[in-house]
Design a protein around this motif. Structure first.
Motif, PDB file in Angstrom:
ATOM      1  N   THR A   2      42.003  26.952   0.050  1.00  0.00           N
ATOM      2  CA  THR A   2      40.736  27.524   0.500  1.00  0.00           C
ATOM      3  C   THR A   2      40.713  29.043   0.398  1.00  0.00           C
ATOM      4  OG1 THR A   2      41.595  27.545   2.737  1.00  0.00           O
ATOM      5  CG2 THR A   2      40.273  25.664   2.129  1.00  0.00           C
ATOM      6  N   GLU A   3      41.849  29.638   0.027  1.00  0.00           N
ATOM      7  CA  GLU A   3      41.866  31.101  -0.033  1.00  0.00           C
ATOM      8  C   GLU A   3      41.015  31.599  -1.198  1.00  0.00           C
ATOM      9  OE1 GLU A   3      45.990  31.245  -0.344  1.00  0.00           O
ATOM     10  OE2 GLU A   3      46.269  32.096   1.630  1.00  0.00           O
ATOM     11  N   THR A   4      40.384  32.725  -1.001  1.00  0.00           N
ATOM     12  CA  THR A   4      39.670  33.353  -2.100  1.00  0.00           C
ATOM     13  C   THR A   4      40.276  34.722  -2.341  1.00  0.00           C
ATOM     14  OG1 THR A   4      38.093  34.515  -0.739  1.00  0.00           O
ATOM     15  CG2 THR A   4      37.550  32.247  -1.321  1.00  0.00           C
ATOM     16  N   SER A   5      39.885  35.301  -3.470  1.00  0.00           N
ATOM     17  CA  SER A   5      40.426  36.620  -3.799  1.00  0.00           C
ATOM     18  C   SER A   5      40.004  37.644  -2.750  1.00  0.00           C
ATOM     19  CB  SER A   5      39.952  37.047  -5.179  1.00  0.00           C
ATOM     20  OG  SER A   5      38.553  37.000  -5.233  1.00  0.00           O
ATOM     21  N   ASP A   6      38.910  37.368  -2.060  1.00  0.00           N
ATOM     22  CA  ASP A   6      38.455  38.334  -1.055  1.00  0.00           C
ATOM     23  C   ASP A   6      39.297  38.277   0.211  1.00  0.00           C
ATOM     24  OD1 ASP A   6      36.450  39.204  -2.677  1.00  0.00           O
ATOM     25  OD2 ASP A   6      35.048  37.674  -1.971  1.00  0.00           O
ATOM     26  N   SER A   7      39.794  37.076   0.547  1.00  0.00           N
ATOM     27  CA  SER A   7      40.502  36.943   1.812  1.00  0.00           C
ATOM     28  C   SER A   7      42.003  37.133   1.648  1.00  0.00           C
ATOM     29  CB  SER A   7      40.227  35.571   2.434  1.00  0.00           C
ATOM     30  OG  SER A   7      40.787  34.564   1.628  1.00  0.00           O
ATOM     31  N   HIS A   8      42.503  37.051   0.422  1.00  0.00           N
ATOM     32  CA  HIS A   8      43.951  37.140   0.254  1.00  0.00           C
ATOM     33  C   HIS A   8      44.366  38.569  -0.067  1.00  0.00           C
ATOM     34  CE1 HIS A   8      47.746  34.952  -0.207  1.00  0.00           C
ATOM     35  NE2 HIS A   8      48.077  36.070  -0.842  1.00  0.00           N
ATOM     36  N   PRO A   9      45.376  39.072   0.665  1.00  0.00           N
ATOM     37  CA  PRO A   9      45.819  40.436   0.384  1.00  0.00           C
ATOM     38  C   PRO A   9      46.378  40.566  -1.031  1.00  0.00           C
ATOM     39  CG  PRO A   9      47.323  39.340   1.916  1.00  0.00           C
ATOM     40  CD  PRO A   9      46.148  38.423   1.723  1.00  0.00           C
TER      41      PRO A   9
END
Ligand SMILES: O=C(O)CCC(=O)C(=O)O
Ligand SMILES: [Fe+2]
Length: 215
Positions: A2-9
């Motif tokens: 469910t991770e997106t590029s926006d939420s992942h550091p």
């Protein structure tokens, strides 16, 4: 996932985006199972240069096109040397592409590089594709690898970083044509694979926008 590029550091190394630990242990194990299925359909080969020099990595591919090198030189091919079409890119792998490069065209090729304990990859550019506006996404599984990033031109100062199992890199934008390579693998740093070594998956768009391949 469910991770997106926006939420992942992510970190930036010379414009290369580094998503540390993008895949958790469960996702890594599932992806290894998918890689084994690819290798059953399209077995790993020892690639050789046009002059017959073997590369130290073993390779296979998934997707519409696979990157190959043999006595005829290097190129993209629609089939494995056995004649079978490359298996489709697994959903688990495609999901990484969609998460880290959401605006990009769909990947047409997933190169699978298998590094044994002594394998490496010399400095090179990924430039056999028709559309350098499209990014390259690289996934690391298994033992740590010392990855070196150089410049668009050959030579010059370089920067190295250790890639660990589950890390994802994006070479896009101004970083798309940076030279890069793998100096060495650190055997035994991961227990993900049955034997010491590393698997790298490299996703690419191959065609230019006007000649998209179909099967
Ligand atoms: O193994 C890696 O991390 C890089 C592989 C690579 O650069 C390539 O296959 O073009
Ligand atoms: Fe590369």
């Amino acid at each position: 996932m469910t991770e997106t590029s926006d939420s992942h550091p992510r970190r930036d190394v010379r414009g290369v985006q580094v998503f540390d630990g993008f895949l958790d242990a469960v996702a890594q194990a599932a992806m290894v199972a998918d890689v084994r299925a690819i290798a059953r359909a399209a077995p790993f080969v020892v690639p050789v240069t046009r002059r017959g020099q073997p590369l130290s990595v073993r390779m296979t591919s998934a997707g519409l096109l696979g990157w190959v090198t043999d006595r005829r030189g290097y190129r993209y091919e629609a089939r494995h040397s056995s004649g079978v079409p490359w298996p489709p890119i697994p959903d688990s792998v495609r999901a990484v592409w969609d998460a880290v490069v959401p605006g990009a065209r769909p990947p047409e090729s997933c190169l699978v590089n298998w590094y044994g304990p002594d394998a490496r990859m010399g400095m090179h550019q990924d430039r056999d594709e028709g559309d350098f506006n499209q990014p390259v996404v690289s996934i690391s599984l298994g033992d740590d690898a010392l990855f070196r990033i150089g410049n668009v031109e050959r030579g010059g100062k370089t920067e190295s970083l250790w890639l660990r199992s589950g890390d994802v890199l994006v070479l896009g934008g101004a970083a798309r044509l940076l030279h890069h390579g793998v100096d060495r693998v650190a055997p035994g740093t991961s227990t993900l694979l049955d034997a010491p070594g590393r698997i790298n998956l490299t996703l690419r768009v191959v065609s230019d926008e006007t000649s998209v391949p179909s099967r």
